[in-house]
Design a protein around this motif. Sequence first.
Motif, PDB file in Angstrom:
ATOM      1  N   GLY A 120     -11.405   6.530   5.559  1.00  0.00           N
ATOM      2  CA  GLY A 120      -9.922   5.900   5.767  1.00  0.00           C
ATOM      3  C   GLY A 120      -9.442   4.836   4.896  1.00  0.00           C
ATOM      4  N   LEU A 121     -10.660   3.753   4.374  1.00  0.00           N
ATOM      5  CA  LEU A 121     -10.399   3.027   3.395  1.00  0.00           C
ATOM      6  C   LEU A 121     -10.098   3.558   1.953  1.00  0.00           C
ATOM      7  CD1 LEU A 121      -9.864   0.007   2.713  1.00  0.00           C
ATOM      8  CD2 LEU A 121     -12.518   0.081   2.081  1.00  0.00           C
ATOM      9  N   ALA A 122     -10.656   4.738   1.893  1.00  0.00           N
ATOM     10  CA  ALA A 122     -10.681   5.496   0.563  1.00  0.00           C
ATOM     11  C   ALA A 122      -9.133   6.030   0.541  1.00  0.00           C
ATOM     12  CB  ALA A 122     -11.660   6.511   0.372  1.00  0.00           C
ATOM     13  N   ALA A 123      -8.927   6.524   1.605  1.00  0.00           N
ATOM     14  CA  ALA A 123      -7.438   7.097   1.748  1.00  0.00           C
ATOM     15  C   ALA A 123      -6.431   6.197   1.292  1.00  0.00           C
ATOM     16  CB  ALA A 123      -7.159   7.558   3.149  1.00  0.00           C
ATOM     17  N   GLU A 124      -6.693   5.001   1.968  1.00  0.00           N
ATOM     18  CA  GLU A 124      -5.557   3.817   1.796  1.00  0.00           C
ATOM     19  C   GLU A 124      -5.248   3.659   0.169  1.00  0.00           C
ATOM     20  OE1 GLU A 124      -6.407   0.459   3.774  1.00  0.00           O
ATOM     21  OE2 GLU A 124      -6.399   1.348   5.692  1.00  0.00           O
ATOM     22  N   HIS A 125      -6.197   3.687  -0.507  1.00  0.00           N
ATOM     23  CA  HIS A 125      -6.308   3.455  -2.071  1.00  0.00           C
ATOM     24  C   HIS A 125      -6.169   4.603  -2.808  1.00  0.00           C
ATOM     25  CE1 HIS A 125      -7.183  -0.850  -1.380  1.00  0.00           C
ATOM     26  NE2 HIS A 125      -8.059  -0.435  -0.436  1.00  0.00           N
ATOM     27  N   LEU A 126      -6.050   5.835  -2.372  1.00  0.00           N
ATOM     28  CA  LEU A 126      -6.092   6.949  -2.970  1.00  0.00           C
ATOM     29  C   LEU A 126      -4.959   7.165  -4.049  1.00  0.00           C
ATOM     30  CD1 LEU A 126      -7.328   9.554  -3.207  1.00  0.00           C
ATOM     31  CD2 LEU A 126      -5.776  10.780  -1.626  1.00  0.00           C
ATOM     32  N   PHE A 127      -3.902   6.678  -3.628  1.00  0.00           N
ATOM     33  CA  PHE A 127      -2.742   6.444  -4.639  1.00  0.00           C
ATOM     34  C   PHE A 127      -2.088   4.938  -4.339  1.00  0.00           C
ATOM     35  CE2 PHE A 127      -3.001  11.049  -3.778  1.00  0.00           C
ATOM     36  CZ  PHE A 127      -2.578  11.639  -5.074  1.00  0.00           C
ATOM     37  N   ASP A 128      -2.650   4.135  -5.054  1.00  0.00           N
ATOM     38  CA  ASP A 128      -2.373   2.712  -5.013  1.00  0.00           C
ATOM     39  C   ASP A 128      -1.081   2.642  -5.564  1.00  0.00           C
ATOM     40  OD1 ASP A 128      -4.578   1.608  -3.658  1.00  0.00           O
ATOM     41  OD2 ASP A 128      -5.612   1.296  -5.351  1.00  0.00           O
ATOM     42  N   GLY A 129      -0.255   1.956  -4.845  1.00  0.00           N
ATOM     43  CA  GLY A 129       1.231   1.698  -5.413  1.00  0.00           C
ATOM     44  C   GLY A 129       2.150   2.579  -5.075  1.00  0.00           C
ATOM     45  N   VAL A 130       1.855   3.809  -4.458  1.00  0.00           N
ATOM     46  CA  VAL A 130       2.606   4.871  -4.017  1.00  0.00           C
ATOM     47  C   VAL A 130       2.739   4.781  -2.246  1.00  0.00           C
ATOM     48  CG1 VAL A 130       3.278   7.212  -3.917  1.00  0.00           C
ATOM     49  CG2 VAL A 130       2.254   6.233  -5.890  1.00  0.00           C
ATOM     50  N   GLU A 131       3.813   4.662  -1.878  1.00  0.00           N
ATOM     51  CA  GLU A 131       4.242   4.271  -0.493  1.00  0.00           C
ATOM     52  C   GLU A 131       4.969   5.411  -0.067  1.00  0.00           C
ATOM     53  OE1 GLU A 131       5.893   0.522  -0.192  1.00  0.00           O
ATOM     54  OE2 GLU A 131       3.720  -0.565  -0.316  1.00  0.00           O
ATOM     55  N   THR A 132       5.162   5.651   1.575  1.00  0.00           N
ATOM     56  CA  THR A 132       5.688   6.624   1.926  1.00  0.00           C
ATOM     57  C   THR A 132       7.252   6.555   1.808  1.00  0.00           C
ATOM     58  OG1 THR A 132       4.062   6.930   3.751  1.00  0.00           O
ATOM     59  CG2 THR A 132       6.113   7.824   4.436  1.00  0.00           C
ATOM     60  N   GLY A 133       7.867   5.421   1.832  1.00  0.00           N
ATOM     61  CA  GLY A 133       9.233   5.426   1.561  1.00  0.00           C
ATOM     62  C   GLY A 133       9.591   5.856   0.281  1.00  0.00           C
ATOM     63  N   LYS A 134       8.959   6.096  -0.779  1.00  0.00           N
ATOM     64  CA  LYS A 134       9.149   6.603  -1.957  1.00  0.00           C
ATOM     65  C   LYS A 134       9.430   8.258  -2.206  1.00  0.00           C
ATOM     66  CE  LYS A 134       7.017   2.919  -4.818  1.00  0.00           C
ATOM     67  NZ  LYS A 134       6.300   2.648  -5.679  1.00  0.00           N
ATOM     68  N   ILE A 135       8.773   8.936  -1.232  1.00  0.00           N
ATOM     69  CA  ILE A 135       8.887  10.368  -1.196  1.00  0.00           C
ATOM     70  C   ILE A 135       9.558  10.731   0.210  1.00  0.00           C
ATOM     71  CG2 ILE A 135       6.826  10.290  -2.433  1.00  0.00           C
ATOM     72  CD1 ILE A 135       5.177  11.450   0.243  1.00  0.00           C
ATOM     73  N   MET A 136       9.868  10.082   1.334  1.00  0.00           N
ATOM     74  CA  MET A 136      10.382  10.474   2.555  1.00  0.00           C
ATOM     75  C   MET A 136      11.767  10.948   2.313  1.00  0.00           C
ATOM     76  SD  MET A 136      11.048   7.135   4.783  1.00  0.00           S
ATOM     77  CE  MET A 136      12.489   5.927   4.338  1.00  0.00           C
ATOM     78  N   ALA A 137      12.291  11.900   3.173  1.00  0.00           N
ATOM     79  CA  ALA A 137      13.380  12.579   3.437  1.00  0.00           C
ATOM     80  C   ALA A 137      14.255  11.411   4.166  1.00  0.00           C
ATOM     81  CB  ALA A 137      13.565  13.860   3.777  1.00  0.00           C
ATOM     82  N   ARG A 138      15.562  11.006   3.934  1.00  0.00           N
ATOM     83  CA  ARG A 138      16.333  10.159   4.639  1.00  0.00           C
ATOM     84  C   ARG A 138      17.666  10.871   5.314  1.00  0.00           C
ATOM     85  NH1 ARG A 138      15.011   4.717   3.515  1.00  0.00           N
ATOM     86  NH2 ARG A 138      13.489   4.461   1.676  1.00  0.00           N
ATOM     87  N   ASP A 139      18.059  11.906   4.600  1.00  0.00           N
ATOM     88  CA  ASP A 139      19.090  12.426   5.344  1.00  0.00           C
ATOM     89  C   ASP A 139      18.441  13.779   6.065  1.00  0.00           C
ATOM     90  OD1 ASP A 139      21.647  13.689   5.784  1.00  0.00           O
ATOM     91  OD2 ASP A 139      21.867  14.625   3.675  1.00  0.00           O
ATOM     92  N   LEU A 140      18.415  13.458   7.225  1.00  0.00           N
ATOM     93  CA  LEU A 140      17.865  14.274   8.303  1.00  0.00           C
ATOM     94  C   LEU A 140      18.442  15.011   9.208  1.00  0.00           C
ATOM     95  CD1 LEU A 140      14.880  11.635   9.345  1.00  0.00           C
ATOM     96  CD2 LEU A 140      14.924  13.343   7.645  1.00  0.00           C
ATOM     97  N   VAL A 141      18.246  16.234   9.553  1.00  0.00           N
ATOM     98  CA  VAL A 141      18.804  17.100  10.566  1.00  0.00           C
ATOM     99  C   VAL A 141      18.050  16.817  11.886  1.00  0.00           C
ATOM    100  CG1 VAL A 141      19.110  19.492  11.417  1.00  0.00           C
ATOM    101  CG2 VAL A 141      19.338  19.031   9.066  1.00  0.00           C
TER     102      VAL A 141
END
Length: 424
Positions: free
Chosen positions: A269-290
């Motif tokens: 779990g800790l390794a997953a948190e640091h797998l892509f340090d600096g990249v957060e969900t908000g940067k890749i999520m879709a905001r214009d949703l159906v």
Amino acid sequence: MGAGGIVGNRPDLAVHQPRTRDGGDGAHVDPFGNGAKVTRARRIARALGPAVGRPPPREMLRACIGAGIGLTLCTFLVRLTMAPVNAAGPDPTLLLIAPLGATAMLAFAVPSSPLAQPWSALVGNTVSALVGVAVVLTVAEPWLALGLSVTLAMIAMMMLRATHPPAAGIALGTVLTADAVREVGFSYAFSPVLLDTALLLLVAVAFNRMTGRVYPFRQPREHSPRPIGDAGLRPVIKDADLTTILQRLGLDANIGAADLARLIDAAHGLAAEHLFDGVETGKIMARDLVTAHPGMPLGQIASLFRQHRIRTIPVVGFDGVFQGLVTETDLVRVLHKPEGPADGVLQRLLKASRDVAEPVAADVMERMVGTVSEFTPLGVLIDLLAQGEQQAVPVLDGARLVGLVTRADLIAALAKAHHPEGTE
């Protein structure tokens, strides 16, 4: 390579001890110290220093109070069950308190240790007392009886899988009070040794549970650290394999397989948190949703699937609060009919609007789904989607839906990280 890289090609995540390079003067160059040398004296001092961390004050107080209560009750029980002896010398029942103090230290301070478990303590103390009495009755030379009692007690404990270090003190104390023990005989192993050990363990079970500690030892579950069949990033390791690893490293007396599984799970779990340090969900999520509302008929939802060519639709209340997810699989499961095989699934779903009691989104949506926030690290999101239980992860701000990340979004983000634009 871009930040993070591919999950299966991450040598930097391997846990290992860094190799040092010989400095030529008996010292070693610290790879993390910018060339600073670690002298032999410093390495020796480090090896002889504390090997465990300092527990929190609250935990120290908890363990000390519990041990004090348990030993006080054992002292009263020893007095009540004291066998009358006429031989001169120390009373063996009073000497019993010393090894019981060591048992209390294990049971209250480190209740997760395999050495502190009821089987180890109860069987270890009792069999060591039996061995001690047998040596006293058969060996006349004190110097030989002292070493022989501890040796045989250790062999018996290890054969019975009841290794308990304080029990060696019981075997030794039995020989030290040989004259008194001869008058009591083998009953000494049952009263007071077995009786007082059982009382101490009962107090330990009650006190540890009342103060939030798990005792006796948590036994391994059928799956650890993940249920078999889950296709997550975290490996599936069987209980027998965990036990083999501990035995191979000589750590099976220090930690149990269940606790090792918990450590592995926490480490992943800790390794997953640091797998892509600096990249957060908000940067890749879709905001214009159906989206759909809970009362939307499935026929309309089927039209949304066909029109927008998507596979997952979030269900949101009119107040913007997230309610659940509807997938194509949910629709197939609810509206699939064996007749009319020539019709496609979406065609049958569109025809469902003609039914009188047509199901709505609230009837088929999955309510118990994993969710994240905009600030959730990308590695945690990868781990969640890799489990294979949901095709998309809702992104919430409190209870309100603000975005959605699908597997396609995640694959695109990974591809961009692995092949960043502008690199050759």
